[in-house]
Enzyme design. Structure first.
Site, PDB file in Angstrom:
ATOM      1  N   TYR A  57     -41.060  11.513 -30.841  1.00 60.67           N
ATOM      2  CA  TYR A  57     -41.229  12.502 -29.774  1.00 60.67           C
ATOM      3  C   TYR A  57     -42.418  13.437 -30.038  1.00 60.67           C
ATOM      4  CZ  TYR A  57     -36.376  11.200 -28.565  1.00 60.67           C
ATOM      5  OH  TYR A  57     -35.218  10.525 -28.257  1.00 60.67           O
TER       6      TYR A  57
ATOM      7  N   HIS B 166     -34.572   4.571 -35.040  1.00 62.73           N
ATOM      8  CA  HIS B 166     -34.760   4.771 -33.599  1.00 62.73           C
ATOM      9  C   HIS B 166     -34.637   3.478 -32.793  1.00 62.73           C
ATOM     10  CE1 HIS B 166     -36.872   7.709 -30.637  1.00 62.73           C
ATOM     11  NE2 HIS B 166     -36.007   6.963 -30.008  1.00 62.73           N
TER      12      HIS B 166
END
Length: 290
Positions: free
Chosen positions: A51, A108
């Site tokens: 992110y 992730h």
């Protein structure tokens, strides 16, 4: 206000509601939204290396003045760079977040490690950072049943969490993952749960939500949103809800969801039947071959 928690397979208590720093906050300064979320009672903070805003999460935490022990901080491992180790990647995150440990550390995505036959090695490295005390709990994200089976063959530590996109329009595809995860003691965390109202308005679930909302408001005597009904659908499956908003009113709406009366078994079935009429995955389509 005390938020309900879900107990992970390692005994850790995790708040059911998480403030996410992806999607709308992806690559953006999340400091102020994080501070406001904490101020309004959301202490479970969901970040990720990918992110590109972990440093601003750390800044938001500092600005909140909330003790570290009262926060539940999550980050996720992105694909490793050449020669980079899991420990090195995690230490970079800890520096950015300005903390000594994270409460939950997730892989992730199974890609590209699963395509390279390296998923087992990756999981062993995750177990290593847990043993060193750099993380309290470890888990995965966007893992299919076959990915979970792969790491479980060698796992000394069973993943505590599998965070996946989950809403009625992927329920049919996700149900086997949810079922397998629960059988193995892996808690499901959801993201994209508001998709039917935020990204696919006018879909077959809408009509069902209208009827449920009318029924609940009549008996509850308070206003209820379609978003709260979608979150309630997840909560009643003991699923963690990760969501993102910059509006205080929406934060309060999510927090108030816990007090909304339960959906009936028939209403849950109708949501899933309507969701099954349309498949709409928004994220990580490449992992699922879409």
């Amino acid at each position: 206000m005390t938020i309900r928690t879900i107990t992970l397979n390692d005994g850790t208590a995790i708040p059911w509601l998480a403030f996410g720093t992806g999607t709308a906050l992806y690559g953006k300064n999340a400091a102020e939204p994080i501070r406001v979320a904490i101020e309004n009672g959301i202490t479970h903070l969901d970040g990720a290396q990918a992110y590109n805003n972990e440093d601003s999460i750390g800044a938001g935490v500092k600005a909140s003045g909330k003790p570290r022990s009262e926060l539940f901080i999550v980050t996720k491992l992105k694909a490793l760079g050449p020669g980079q180790t899991v420990k090195q990647a995690l230490e970079e995150s800890l520096t950015k977040l300005a903390v000594d440990y994270v409460d939950l550390f997730l892989i992730h995505s199974p890609h590209p490690a699963n395509q390279q036959g390296k998923l087992k090695d990756l999981w062993k490295a995750m177990e290593g950072v847990k043993k060193e005390g750099l993380v309290k709990s470890i888990g995965v994200s966007n893992f299919r049943v076959e990915d979970l089976k792969d790491i479980l063959e060698i796992a000394e530590v069973v993943p505590a969490v599998n965070q996946i996109e989950l809403h009625p329009y992927v329920w049919k595809a996700a149900e086997p993952i949810v079922k397998f995860s629960k059988e193995k003691g892996i808690v499901i965390a959801s993201y994209g749960g508001q998709t039917p109202v935020a990204r696919v308005p006018g879909g077959p679930v809408d009509e069902v939500l209208v009827r449920i909302r009318e029924r609940i408001q009549t008996t509850y005597g308070q206003s209820v949103t379609h978003g709260q009904i979608l979150s309630k659908w997840l909560i009643q499956k003991d699923i963690i809800v990760v969501t993102t908003t910059s509006k205080v009113s929406r934060m309060k709406e999510f927090l108030a969801t816990e007090a909304v009366p339960d959906l009936t078994a028939e209403e849950i079935q109708k949501i899933e039947e309507a969701g099954g009429k349309l498949h709409k995955r928004i994220f990580m389509r490449q992992v699922f071959g879409e």
